[in-house]
Design a protein around this motif. Structure first.
Motif, mmCIF file in Angstrom:
data_model
loop_
_atom_site.group_PDB
_atom_site.id
_atom_site.type_symbol
_atom_site.label_atom_id
_atom_site.label_comp_id
_atom_site.label_asym_id
_atom_site.label_seq_id
_atom_site.Cartn_x
_atom_site.Cartn_y
_atom_site.Cartn_z
ATOM 1 N N UNK A 54 42.389 20.835 -18.098
ATOM 2 C CA UNK A 54 43.085 21.839 -18.910
ATOM 3 C C UNK A 54 43.944 21.095 -19.924
ATOM 4 N N UNK A 55 43.749 21.411 -21.204
ATOM 5 C CA UNK A 55 44.458 20.698 -22.258
ATOM 6 C C UNK A 55 45.297 21.651 -23.101
ATOM 7 N N UNK A 56 46.102 21.052 -23.958
ATOM 8 C CA UNK A 56 46.947 21.846 -24.843
ATOM 9 C C UNK A 56 46.083 22.756 -25.708
ATOM 10 N N UNK A 57 44.943 22.228 -26.168
ATOM 11 C CA UNK A 57 43.924 23.015 -26.858
ATOM 12 C C UNK A 57 42.619 22.842 -26.097
ATOM 13 N N UNK A 58 41.912 23.952 -25.867
ATOM 14 C CA UNK A 58 40.677 23.907 -25.109
ATOM 15 C C UNK A 58 39.527 24.439 -25.944
ATOM 16 N N UNK A 59 38.363 23.838 -25.747
ATOM 17 C CA UNK A 59 37.194 24.148 -26.562
ATOM 18 C C UNK A 59 36.523 25.444 -26.089
ATOM 19 N N UNK A 60 36.209 26.300 -27.038
ATOM 20 C CA UNK A 60 35.438 27.512 -26.772
ATOM 21 C C UNK A 60 34.196 27.482 -27.655
ATOM 22 N N UNK A 61 33.075 27.882 -27.115
ATOM 23 C CA UNK A 61 31.854 28.030 -27.904
ATOM 24 C C UNK A 61 31.554 26.808 -28.772
ATOM 25 N N UNK A 62 31.745 25.646 -28.202
ATOM 26 C CA UNK A 62 31.324 24.424 -28.851
ATOM 27 C C UNK A 62 32.297 23.841 -29.839
ATOM 28 N N UNK A 63 32.763 24.624 -30.812
ATOM 29 C CA UNK A 63 33.556 24.051 -31.899
ATOM 30 C C UNK A 63 34.833 24.803 -32.223
ATOM 31 N N UNK A 64 35.188 25.780 -31.409
ATOM 32 C CA UNK A 64 36.427 26.516 -31.620
ATOM 33 C C UNK A 64 37.451 26.018 -30.601
ATOM 34 N N UNK A 131 47.053 18.830 -19.815
ATOM 35 C CA UNK A 131 48.060 19.533 -19.012
ATOM 36 C C UNK A 131 47.758 19.360 -17.519
ATOM 37 N N UNK A 132 46.479 19.562 -17.141
ATOM 38 C CA UNK A 132 46.058 19.380 -15.751
ATOM 39 C C UNK A 132 44.723 18.640 -15.752
ATOM 40 N N UNK A 133 44.631 17.544 -15.005
ATOM 41 C CA UNK A 133 43.376 16.803 -14.901
ATOM 42 C C UNK A 133 42.415 17.529 -13.967
ATOM 43 N N UNK A 134 41.145 17.154 -14.002
ATOM 44 C CA UNK A 134 40.162 17.762 -13.093
ATOM 45 C C UNK A 134 40.538 17.476 -11.647
ATOM 46 N N UNK A 135 41.086 16.290 -11.380
ATOM 47 C CA UNK A 135 41.529 15.956 -10.023
ATOM 48 C C UNK A 135 42.640 16.916 -9.558
ATOM 49 N N UNK A 136 43.608 17.149 -10.455
ATOM 50 C CA UNK A 136 44.713 18.047 -10.107
ATOM 51 C C UNK A 136 44.225 19.482 -9.942
ATOM 52 N N UNK A 137 43.292 19.889 -10.810
ATOM 53 C CA UNK A 137 42.742 21.239 -10.703
ATOM 54 C C UNK A 137 42.026 21.436 -9.374
ATOM 55 N N UNK A 138 41.215 20.433 -9.006
ATOM 56 C CA UNK A 138 40.469 20.545 -7.757
ATOM 57 C C UNK A 138 41.431 20.685 -6.562
ATOM 58 N N UNK A 139 42.428 19.814 -6.513
ATOM 59 C CA UNK A 139 43.372 19.860 -5.395
ATOM 60 C C UNK A 139 44.113 21.197 -5.355
ATOM 61 N N UNK A 140 44.466 21.690 -6.525
ATOM 62 C CA UNK A 140 45.188 22.951 -6.598
ATOM 63 C C UNK A 140 44.324 24.105 -6.094
#
Length: 890
Positions: A54-64, A131-140
């Motif tokens: 999870x990032x400050x900005x996240x990609x939607x539909x490839x380029x948005x 904001x949250x790494x994949x590792x942190x997301x998984x544990x959460x």
């Protein structure tokens, strides 16, 4: 409900059968699934892939890119000139479209910029804050679960294969306790208990395996005999872990083969509708076994076994006549956590049938496709490679020039029954059908496009080393007569088959065959057994051409076959003389690779945190990298030997290839065992040792790597120099480069509508509004698919599921319309309109994909008698040594 969001499959399995039952008991209704477009959907299980942080900005539909905390669907209509801002800050920005009036640089912030050359916004991905790494997301999520559509989801399970790619199933919390109690099969494992977590997680998921059927097997039918370890010594290249690193050295080592690992013998009477099959792979709670078709009761009768007391094993049977399945502890994973009697009295008598052995899809099951790893592990001259590929070239010429051969190649069935029960979802399915209706279809542009696709695919497969060979993939069964002797207490450790011998009905006896099992990494993975007759196997087993009975007593065949066992492992077998000759050339020059890397005993507990940690480690799988690196090293071995080097000069390289062989097995086992191996570092150590660069600083790779990279879409000649080497795969690519196939003079195509019966066509009856709506849906589908396959947002499996769902929905829409004959003819005529050329194949599949008989019936009236291929001894066509005649079908 937006079913486009359902991008994963929950296979028919023992788990699914039980979940439907549990749902009914919990919710007091039958709505575990809902139906749409002939598909079943469920909101009660979600497949989560831990791929993105999870990032400050996240990609939607490839380029948005959308700022965290905002939903793209809420703001997409508020974007102006491809950007949406609040209080001077970017909230959403499209980096794919041309911009008319770019916003100031300072408004774009640190993460985005305007590219003056492309007139588009662009992104500095590395500057976007995580904001949250994949590792942190998984544990959460493993700890807390999550809500979706008002339903609380918690972690359920993951298969070994899913774990390796970072996937895990989550389930409706209200269903979990009952399904978990069932899958535990009376084991008492509580939160926080210490246990072998890697093994437990792998084995508790066995009931989630996709099945094709179920069989009733009374647990009283089961006899459990002891496994047998055959020990012997061999001079080999042994890989061990020393001071935290892998090392491979020449040793005389004691080997131990578990000769029935993962296999069972099952009486033919239990096979039900599958009595003509040689094996069934079965699943149950903590049970996984390949059950080979056997005449157990006949064996007992012929050996005077009349009572249970005469048996050498454990059972809860009441009478000898009940014993129909002989297995060993290696198939019963429950024994790692509980007692045998408890398992026998707790399991469900319904076993899942995962699969049975099958013929190959090629030339009536007579041909098999090999792979580049096999070819590149053999030392062949260019002349030998030419001899190897020539029959595949000849077959391609026949497919290209003879529609009768092409029909046979695509497994054309000749069935012209118009009762279509399912959508014809693939272009080849539709082509089979149309080829069965009118021979003039071969004169249409649609047929020509299909033929070009077939030829392109065929050549692509040749490029990747998938040459046709006489042979098949056979399931390996280990020492079955010895297993029968074990059941009556008369096995003394002697091999009934014999060292170096096998028994298969696929090839003539007293002939050497070549075997290869995936992963095929190195030269020692070549197997050259002698196929021998065996009266006892023929009498007490029920062989098919797709079963091979082998010996693993006193010989290193399981290590030669890259860590094979008998739980349905298959082996490619062939009698190809070129490959056998090449195999014999070096069979004694390359010692067998032996894996002596012990699994690490890690103290783990049954907790969410430990499950997350295990799955994080398992998801970093490097099997593909290992295989590719091994083939680079194999190329170096042959290039050196073919240019004057001696065997001793390449032994260090070969040791590293053997180490890669062991590393591949470690990666395969990583979902059920833990190893104290830092795999990324081991790979880099080997890669750095052999990395060579040209004068321009490009890393040198074998020529065939470049060809395969082009086919798979990751070719990079800025970074790599794909250099020709004296190795079998590079010879193969050169031969394909130089091959010139016959070319026919371009012909005029007949219009597709010329195949139609247009006697009743009435232009006034054409529903043009309906036709326009259909074309609009087709164009909408094309737009979705163009985006789908241009984005990297979805993994390939999700892409394919979404494609199939959208394709089926389109066919369903058209198929359910009440379209009159005149409108159908009008639409079919549109296939040849210039404005529809780019939609040609989609239109074709959409019209003929759904079981709407009217589309086909308009062609059926022009049906003509057609030719087909039939195997015959006096046939004039020869394909890979098999003779065929052209005959008129009935």
């Amino acid at each position: 409900m937006n079913t486009d969001k359902f991008l994963n499959k929950l296979d028919y399995s023992l788990d699914l059968i039980k979940l439907i039952e549990i749902y009914k008991s919990v919710y007091r209704n039958n709505r575990f699934t809902f139906e749409e477009n002939n598909k079943s959907f469920s909101q009660r299980v979600i497949n989560v892939t831990f791929k993105y942080s999870v990032k400050e900005y996240n990609r939607y539909f490839g380029n948005v890119w959308v700022k965290l905390g905002f939903d793209y669907n809420d703001i997409k209509d508020k974007m102006v000139d491809h950007v949406y801002m609040i209080n001077g800050k970017v909230i959403a920005i499209d980096t794919n479209e041309g911009v008319k009036s770019p916003i100031p640089k300072e408004s774009l912030g640190n993460c985005f910029y305007y590219d003056k050359t492309t007139h588009r916004y662009s992104v500095y991905e590395y500057k976007i804050k995580t904001i949250r790494t994949t590792r942190e997301l998984r544990k959460d999520l493993y700890h807390k679960g999550f809500y979706c559509d008002g339903i609380k989801f918690i972690r359920f399970k993951r298969s070994s294969g899913a774990a390796r790619v970072g996937k895990c199933l989550f389930i409706d919390e209200k269903l979990y306790s009952k399904i978990h109690k069932w899958e535990l099969c009376k084991l008492k494992i509580n939160e926080g208990d210490e246990l072998d977590l890697a093994a437990f997680e792998a084995y508790i998921s066995l009931t989630s395996s996709s099945i094709i059927d179920t069989l009733y097997i009374d647990p009283k039918s089961i006899l459990v005999v002891n496994d047998y370890e055959s020990t012997f010594k061999e001079d080999a290249l042994v890989t061990r872990i020393i001071d935290g690193e892998l090392h491979t050295n020449d040793e005389t080592v004691e080997l131990s083969n578990s000769i029935w690992d993962g296999q069972s013998l099952m009486d033919i009477s239990l096979f039900g509708d599958y009595q003509d099959k040689g094996m069934l792979l079965l699943r149950n709670q903590f049970f996984k076994s390949c059950c080979f078709n056997c005449n157990i009761q006949k064996w007992f009768k012929d050996n005077g076994i009349e009572s249970l007391e005469q048996l050498n094993g454990q059972t809860i049977a009441d009478d000898i006549s009940q014993i129909k399945l002989i297995t060993t502890p290696s198939s019963i994973k429950y024994l790692k956590f509980g007692e045998l009697e408890q398992w026998l009295t707790s399991i469900t008598p319904i076993f899942g049938v995962v699969k049975y052995e099958k013929k190959t899809h090629y030339l009536d099951g007579n041909l098999v496709r090999c792979h580049y790893q096999l070819i590149n592990s053999l030392q062949m001259t260019k002349k030998e490679v030419k001899k190897l590929i020539e029959p595949s070239f000849n077959y391609l010429e026949m497919i290209k020039n003879d529609p009768v051969v092409l029909r046979h190649y695509i497994k054309y069935t000749g069935n012209t029954d118009m009762e279509l029960s399912d959508p014809l979802t693939y272009k080849s399915d539709i082509t089979y059908k149309l080829l069965g209706l009118n021979d003039k279809f071969t004169q249409t542009k649609m047929y020509d496009l299909f033929k070009k696709d077939i030829i392109t695919s065929y050549k692509k497969n040749l490029r990747e080393g998938h040459l046709f060979l006489n042979g098949n993939y056979s399931t390996i069964c280990g020492n079955p007569i010895e297993m029968l002797y074990q059941a009556i207490g008369k096995f003394d450790g002697t091999s009934q088959i014999g060292i170096g011998k096998v028994h298969t009905t696929r090839f003539k006896y007293n002939k050497t065959i070549l075997g290869s099992r995936s992963p095929h990494i190195c030269q020692c993975n070549i197997w050259l057994p002698l196929n021998s007759s065996n009266e006892m196997i023929d009498k007490y087993m029920n062989p098919t051409n797709e079963i091979i009975y082998i010996n693993s007593i006193g010989e290193s065949v399981l290590d030669r076959l890259s860590g094979a066992d008998f739980d349905s492992d298959t082996c490619m077998i062939t009698d190809n003389s070129v490959l056998i000759k090449a195999g014999r050339k070096n069979i004694n020059n390359f010692k067998v690779s032996i894996n002596k890397v012990e699994a690490k005993k890690i103290k783990r507990f049954y907790t969410a945190d430990q499950k997350a940690d295990l799955d994080i480690k398992t998801s970093n799988n490097q099997i593909g990298v290992i295989i590719n690196l091994s083939q680079e090293l194999n190329s170096k071995v042959w290039d050196k030997l073919n240019n004057g080097a001696k065997l001793e000069d390449i032994q260090d390289i070969y040791k590293d290839v053997c180490q890669l062989n062991v590393m591949s097995n470690i990666e395969i086992d990583s979902a059920k065992k833990e190893f104290d191996v830092v795999m990324n570092q081991e790979i880099e150590n080997i890669r750095n040792k052999y990395r060579t660069k040209d004068k321009e600083g490009k890393t040198i790779k074998p020529y065939f790597f470049g060809i395969i990279a082009k086919e798979k879409g990751y070719f990079n000649d800025d970074k790599f120099n794909y250099k020709k080497m004296d190795t079998s795969m590079d010879y193969l690519e050169e031969l394909i480069d130089s091959k010139r196939f016959s070319r026919k003079t371009p012909k005029e195509f007949i219009k597709f509508y010329e195949l139609l019966n247009t006697e009743n066509y009435d232009n006034n009856k054409v529903n043009r509004q309906q036709a326009q709506r259909i074309m609009s849906e087709i164009k909408k589908f094309e737009g979705k698919m163009k985006y789908l396959f241009s984005t990297t947002l979805f993994d390939p499996s999700c892409q394919m599921i979404y494609y199939q769902n959208q394709r089926n929905a389109l066919m369903e829409y058209i198929g359910r319309l009440n379209i009159n004959d005149s409108t159908i003819i009008y639409l079919l005529k549109s296939l040849d309109n210039s404005e529809n050329q780019k939609y040609y194949q989609t239109i074709f599949k959409a019209f003929f994909g759904y079981p709407n008989e009217r589309f086909y019936e308009l062609i059926k009236s022009s049906n003509e008698k057609m030719l087909e291929l039939a195997q015959s001894e006096d046939g004039i066509l020869e394909i890979f040594g098999y003779r065929y005649s052209k005959i008129y079908k009935n």
